[in-house]
Design a protein around this motif. Structure first.
Motif, PDB file in Angstrom:
ATOM      1  N   ALA A   1      93.382  29.620  72.931  1.00  0.00           N
ATOM      2  CA  ALA A   1      91.971  29.857  73.261  1.00  0.00           C
ATOM      3  C   ALA A   1      91.537  29.000  74.453  1.00  0.00           C
ATOM      4  O   ALA A   1      90.777  29.455  75.314  1.00  0.00           O
ATOM      5  N   GLU A   2      92.035  27.777  74.523  1.00  0.00           N
ATOM      6  CA  GLU A   2      91.670  26.893  75.637  1.00  0.00           C
ATOM      7  C   GLU A   2      92.294  27.358  76.952  1.00  0.00           C
ATOM      8  O   GLU A   2      91.702  27.214  78.015  1.00  0.00           O
ATOM      9  N   VAL A   3      93.488  27.931  76.880  1.00  0.00           N
ATOM     10  CA  VAL A   3      94.130  28.478  78.082  1.00  0.00           C
ATOM     11  C   VAL A   3      93.304  29.645  78.619  1.00  0.00           C
ATOM     12  O   VAL A   3      93.036  29.731  79.822  1.00  0.00           O
ATOM     13  N   TYR A   4      92.862  30.530  77.716  1.00  0.00           N
ATOM     14  CA  TYR A   4      92.056  31.671  78.165  1.00  0.00           C
ATOM     15  C   TYR A   4      90.693  31.227  78.683  1.00  0.00           C
ATOM     16  O   TYR A   4      90.172  31.804  79.643  1.00  0.00           O
ATOM     17  N   ALA A   5      90.120  30.190  78.097  1.00  0.00           N
ATOM     18  CA  ALA A   5      88.844  29.667  78.607  1.00  0.00           C
ATOM     19  C   ALA A   5      89.033  29.075  80.010  1.00  0.00           C
ATOM     20  O   ALA A   5      88.189  29.271  80.897  1.00  0.00           O
ATOM     21  N   ALA A   6      90.142  28.377  80.223  1.00  0.00           N
ATOM     22  CA  ALA A   6      90.440  27.817  81.552  1.00  0.00           C
ATOM     23  C   ALA A   6      90.634  28.947  82.564  1.00  0.00           C
ATOM     24  O   ALA A   6      90.178  28.848  83.712  1.00  0.00           O
ATOM     25  N   ALA A   7      91.290  30.017  82.148  1.00  0.00           N
ATOM     26  CA  ALA A   7      91.491  31.169  83.040  1.00  0.00           C
ATOM     27  C   ALA A   7      90.153  31.795  83.412  1.00  0.00           C
ATOM     28  O   ALA A   7      89.935  32.174  84.569  1.00  0.00           O
ATOM     29  N   GLU A   8      89.236  31.878  82.458  1.00  0.00           N
ATOM     30  CA  GLU A   8      87.913  32.433  82.748  1.00  0.00           C
ATOM     31  C   GLU A   8      87.151  31.551  83.739  1.00  0.00           C
ATOM     32  O   GLU A   8      86.471  32.061  84.634  1.00  0.00           O
ATOM     33  N   ARG A   9      87.269  30.235  83.600  1.00  0.00           N
ATOM     34  CA  ARG A   9      86.614  29.326  84.562  1.00  0.00           C
ATOM     35  C   ARG A   9      87.219  29.500  85.955  1.00  0.00           C
ATOM     36  O   ARG A   9      86.505  29.530  86.958  1.00  0.00           O
ATOM     37  N   ALA A  10      88.545  29.619  86.011  1.00  0.00           N
ATOM     38  CA  ALA A  10      89.212  29.823  87.302  1.00  0.00           C
ATOM     39  C   ALA A  10      88.789  31.153  87.919  1.00  0.00           C
ATOM     40  O   ALA A  10      88.554  31.231  89.129  1.00  0.00           O
ATOM     41  N   GLU A  11      88.679  32.189  87.100  1.00  0.00           N
ATOM     42  CA  GLU A  11      88.211  33.497  87.590  1.00  0.00           C
ATOM     43  C   GLU A  11      86.836  33.377  88.231  1.00  0.00           C
ATOM     44  O   GLU A  11      86.584  33.943  89.295  1.00  0.00           O
ATOM     45  N   ALA A  12      85.948  32.646  87.576  1.00  0.00           N
ATOM     46  CA  ALA A  12      84.583  32.495  88.100  1.00  0.00           C
ATOM     47  C   ALA A  12      84.595  31.774  89.448  1.00  0.00           C
ATOM     48  O   ALA A  12      83.843  32.124  90.356  1.00  0.00           O
ATOM     49  N   ARG A  13      85.456  30.779  89.598  1.00  0.00           N
ATOM     50  CA  ARG A  13      85.531  30.032  90.855  1.00  0.00           C
ATOM     51  C   ARG A  13      86.198  30.823  91.970  1.00  0.00           C
ATOM     52  O   ARG A  13      85.789  30.777  93.116  1.00  0.00           O
ATOM     53  N   LEU A  14      87.265  31.546  91.627  1.00  0.00           N
ATOM     54  CA  LEU A  14      88.061  32.248  92.632  1.00  0.00           C
ATOM     55  C   LEU A  14      87.565  33.658  92.927  1.00  0.00           C
ATOM     56  O   LEU A  14      87.915  34.227  93.951  1.00  0.00           O
ATOM     57  N   GLY A  15      86.801  34.224  92.002  1.00  0.00           N
ATOM     58  CA  GLY A  15      86.298  35.567  92.213  1.00  0.00           C
ATOM     59  C   GLY A  15      87.343  36.657  92.032  1.00  0.00           C
ATOM     60  O   GLY A  15      87.217  37.741  92.589  1.00  0.00           O
ATOM     61  N   MET A  16      88.380  36.375  91.275  1.00  0.00           N
ATOM     62  CA  MET A  16      89.395  37.383  90.980  1.00  0.00           C
ATOM     63  C   MET A  16      89.999  37.079  89.616  1.00  0.00           C
ATOM     64  O   MET A  16      89.983  35.935  89.165  1.00  0.00           O
ATOM     65  N   PRO A  17      90.518  38.110  88.929  1.00  0.00           N
ATOM     66  CA  PRO A  17      91.091  37.900  87.598  1.00  0.00           C
ATOM     67  C   PRO A  17      92.272  36.923  87.612  1.00  0.00           C
ATOM     68  O   PRO A  17      93.083  36.936  88.535  1.00  0.00           O
TER      69      PRO A  17
END
Length: 163
Positions: free
Chosen positions: A103-119
């Motif tokens: 769950a923490e890995v997916y939350a980190a991925a969501e934060r990275a998505e928000a910063r980078l603007g891509m999945p």
């Protein structure tokens, strides 16, 4: 606003100000076009252009997670970063090596998505599978362009894991 377009405008309206990007996430762009744009901007502004390129915010997002030993970018993003020709990637594939909470890995991925603007597509593999290379996905990643961003991860105090 695209940083290179903004710097072009600034360069046209100033004569001594140095022009610099913070970090331009190169694999999100065509490297040949970026090289031409930056070289042109540097020439037109009398050598005032300073270019900073990097892999983005991924390492930072995953660094604080317990159980993360290594973070590896693979797929089309890593291929463009390595200079393999092709279209700009539409997403970023990330291999998280270790035993972090899913769950923490997916939350980190969501934060990275928000910063980078891509999945950002995370995949988790145990360090033993990464070391052995007998996992088909791991073998594919290790055999192709990949970028280990572990060294870019800031040091953090991680709680000890129960075994």
């Amino acid at each position: 606003v695209d940083p290179l377009i903004w710097l072009t405008w600034v360069g046209a309206h100033t004569t001594t100000l140095r022009l610099a990007t913070g970090i331009l996430v190169l694999p999100q762009r065509n490297p040949a076009i970026v090289a031409k744009e930056v070289a042109t901007l540097d020439r037109l502004t009398g050598g005032r252009m300073i270019l900073g390129v990097g892999a983005g915010w991924l390492a930072e997002e995953f660094a604080a997670l317990p159980g993360v030993e290594q973070v590896v970018i693979f797929g089309s993003w890593a291929a463009r970063y390595a200079g393999v020709p092709g279209v700009a990637p539409a997403d970023i594939d990330v291999l998280v090596v270790g035993n972090p909470p899913r769950a923490e890995v997916y939350a980190a991925a969501e934060r990275a998505e928000a910063r980078l603007g891509m999945p950002v597509n995370p995949t988790i593999r145990a360090s033993s599978r990464w070391a052995s290379g007998d996992d088909p996905l791991v073998a594919t990643i290790q055999g192709g362009p990949h970028l280990d961003v572990t060294a870019e991860m800031p040091p953090v105090d991680k709680p000890a894991h129960a075994t």
